[in-house]
Design an enzyme around this catalytic site. Sequence first.
Site, short mmCIF file in Angstrom:
data_model
loop_
_atom_site.label_atom_id
_atom_site.label_comp_id
_atom_site.label_asym_id
_atom_site.label_seq_id
_atom_site.Cartn_x
_atom_site.Cartn_y
_atom_site.Cartn_z
N GLN A 96 -7.35 -19.87 -4.17
CA GLN A 96 -7.52 -18.43 -4.33
C GLN A 96 -7.06 -17.71 -3.07
O GLN A 96 -7.42 -18.09 -1.95
CB GLN A 96 -8.99 -18.08 -4.62
CG GLN A 96 -9.18 -16.61 -4.98
CD GLN A 96 -10.60 -16.27 -5.42
OE1 GLN A 96 -11.51 -17.10 -5.35
NE2 GLN A 96 -10.79 -15.04 -5.88
N VAL A 98 -6.43 -14.00 -3.42
CA VAL A 98 -6.83 -12.60 -3.62
C VAL A 98 -8.26 -12.62 -4.17
O VAL A 98 -8.50 -13.15 -5.26
CB VAL A 98 -5.89 -11.86 -4.59
CG1 VAL A 98 -6.36 -10.42 -4.77
CG2 VAL A 98 -4.44 -11.91 -4.09
N HIS A 102 -9.28 -12.45 -11.03
CA HIS A 102 -8.10 -12.32 -11.90
C HIS A 102 -7.87 -13.64 -12.61
O HIS A 102 -8.13 -14.71 -12.05
CB HIS A 102 -6.85 -11.95 -11.09
CG HIS A 102 -6.59 -12.87 -9.95
ND1 HIS A 102 -7.30 -12.78 -8.76
CD2 HIS A 102 -5.74 -13.92 -9.82
CE1 HIS A 102 -6.88 -13.74 -7.94
NE2 HIS A 102 -5.94 -14.45 -8.56
N HIS A 104 -5.06 -16.14 -14.29
CA HIS A 104 -3.64 -16.47 -14.44
C HIS A 104 -3.43 -16.91 -15.90
O HIS A 104 -4.12 -17.83 -16.36
CB HIS A 104 -3.26 -17.65 -13.55
CG HIS A 104 -3.39 -17.38 -12.08
ND1 HIS A 104 -2.31 -17.14 -11.28
CD2 HIS A 104 -4.48 -17.34 -11.26
CE1 HIS A 104 -2.71 -16.98 -10.02
NE2 HIS A 104 -4.03 -17.09 -9.99
P1 AMP Z 1 -4.72 -16.50 -6.41
O1 AMP Z 1 -3.91 -17.30 -5.41
O2 AMP Z 1 -5.34 -17.30 -7.51
O3 AMP Z 1 -5.71 -15.61 -5.69
O4 AMP Z 1 -3.68 -15.57 -7.17
C1 AMP Z 1 -3.10 -14.45 -6.59
C2 AMP Z 1 -1.80 -14.25 -7.31
O5 AMP Z 1 -1.38 -12.92 -7.09
C3 AMP Z 1 -0.67 -15.18 -6.83
O6 AMP Z 1 -0.19 -15.95 -7.92
C4 AMP Z 1 0.38 -14.21 -6.30
O7 AMP Z 1 1.70 -14.63 -6.56
C5 AMP Z 1 0.02 -12.92 -7.02
N1 AMP Z 1 0.42 -11.70 -6.33
C6 AMP Z 1 0.19 -11.36 -5.04
N2 AMP Z 1 0.70 -10.14 -4.78
C7 AMP Z 1 1.25 -9.70 -5.94
C8 AMP Z 1 1.95 -8.51 -6.30
N3 AMP Z 1 2.18 -7.52 -5.43
N4 AMP Z 1 2.39 -8.40 -7.58
C9 AMP Z 1 2.17 -9.39 -8.48
N5 AMP Z 1 1.51 -10.53 -8.19
C10 AMP Z 1 1.07 -10.70 -6.93
#
Ligand code: AMP
Length: 122
Positions: A96, A98, A102, A104
């Site tokens: 993770q 962010v 969310h 995926h």
């Molecule tokens: P996680 O690593 O599970 O927290 O997922 C975060 C996801 O957000 C990753 O797959 C990133 O590629 C995606 N992500 C980060 N910034 C952006 C953005 N500006 N637009 C679209 N996806 C993003």
Amino acid sequence: MSNTEPSVFTRIIAREIPAEIVFESDSVIAIRDIAPKAPVHLLVVPKSQQYRNVAELAAGDPALLADVVAVAQSLADEHTGGEFRLVFNTGESAGQTVFHVHAHVMGTNAPGLKLTEGTLVE
Ligand code: AMP
């Protein structure tokens, strides 16, 4: 990141940074992942950033989690023929990055193409 700062998804919802938005309702937004790991890779995000991960969301607002799953299915119906992998990374060691919950939604969009199974350790 402190949960008082706007997350990248909150900034997308506010149209402060661009993204390809594929669905939006009062409570949920869905965007195309900027770094896709599958032929179709979408993110379904509750608009509120009060829940950092899926466990917090399940405990705090199970109906909103059910909405996220329903949106994932309807996006899969539209983009992948209805089949999909749903992933909630929970915690840094699980990938993770962010800390605004969310989902995926990953799948394929061509006949005969399948997602693989495998280990994800670097
Ligand atoms: P996680 O690593 O599970 O927290 O997922 C975060 C996801 O957000 C990753 O797959 C990133 O590629 C995606 N992500 C980060 N910034 C952006 C953005 N500006 N637009 C679209 N996806 C993003």
